[in-house]
Design a protein around this motif. Structure first.
Motif: not given
Length: 224
Positions: A38-41, A127-128, A104-105, A110-111
């Protein structure tokens, strides 16, 4: 006990054996090594994959905060530890570990303080999830503004195929007729014939049908 174990098939090739979860079964380690992190996108794509994976293990209930058993039970006005809680807690920790392994690092912070897998998933959604919806809207807007221009038929049609596939992966597949309308709507007047042909049909046409008709008209136009 790991749920996914390498074993040998009749052909000698390794296979994965998955043991679904049940409350009286040994604990399950979820294998996420083949998942893109998982990334921000890419939240929507990641979310679909992680839920499908957990469904395969019959562990998707751990993403639902209402499924957690009570820590204690009361019988005859006496409180005592709930025997169902400890095995649930241990399995939830393994699911949570798998979630961390698929993140992802830069997103793990966040969690890090989440107490359950369900709360971790809720935090990631809040968040995402919204930004991923914006990504879907961006793709659709790009498709609406795309025109053939001097592009080849192959390039033009491939653009819509790629974008439609992206939307499907994001969990937002486009209706087939809407996709065909977009393809036709972005063609210039020289393709009026194909628009008339498609609109005159009583049954929906496939994207491949549109592609073949466009190519034939383009070939005929170039010969004139």
């Amino acid at each position: 006990m790991a749920a996914a174990n390498a074993s040998s098939s009749a052909t000698g090739l390794p296979t994965d054996t998955v043991t679904p979860y049940s409350s009286d079964s040994p604990l399950i380690n979820v294998n996420v090594t083949n998942m893109a992190k998982l990334t921000a996108t890419n939240y929507l794509t990641w979310s679909i994959k992680i839920r499908a994976l957990l469904q395969g293990y019959d562990l998707d209930g751990f993403l639902d905060p209402t499924q957690a058993p009570a820590v204690s039970i009361i019988a005859n006005n006496v409180s005592s530890p709930n025997p169902a809680y400890k095995p649930w807690f241990c399995q939830d920790r393994l699911v949570f570990s798998a979630l961390l392994g698929s993140i992802s690092a830069e997103c793990q912070a966040l969690v890090a303080s989440a107490t359950t897998s369900a709360t971790a998933r809720t935090t990631l959604l809040q968040t995402y999830g919204r930004s991923s919806q914006g990504h879907v809207k961006l793709i659709k807007d790009h498709m609406r503004r795309y025109t053939k221009g001097a592009r080849s038929v192959d390039e033009y049609m491939n653009f819509f195929k790629v974008k439609a596939d992206e939307l499907a992966l994001l969990g937002k597949p486009m209706d087939h007729e809407d996709l065909v309308d977009l393809i036709l709507g972005s063609l210039s007047d020289e393709y009026k014939t194909i628009k008339d042909i498609v609109q005159a049909r009583d049954t929906p046409v496939t994207r491949i049908y549109v592609y073949n008709v466009v190519r034939r008209i383009r070939k005929y136009t170039n010969q004139i």
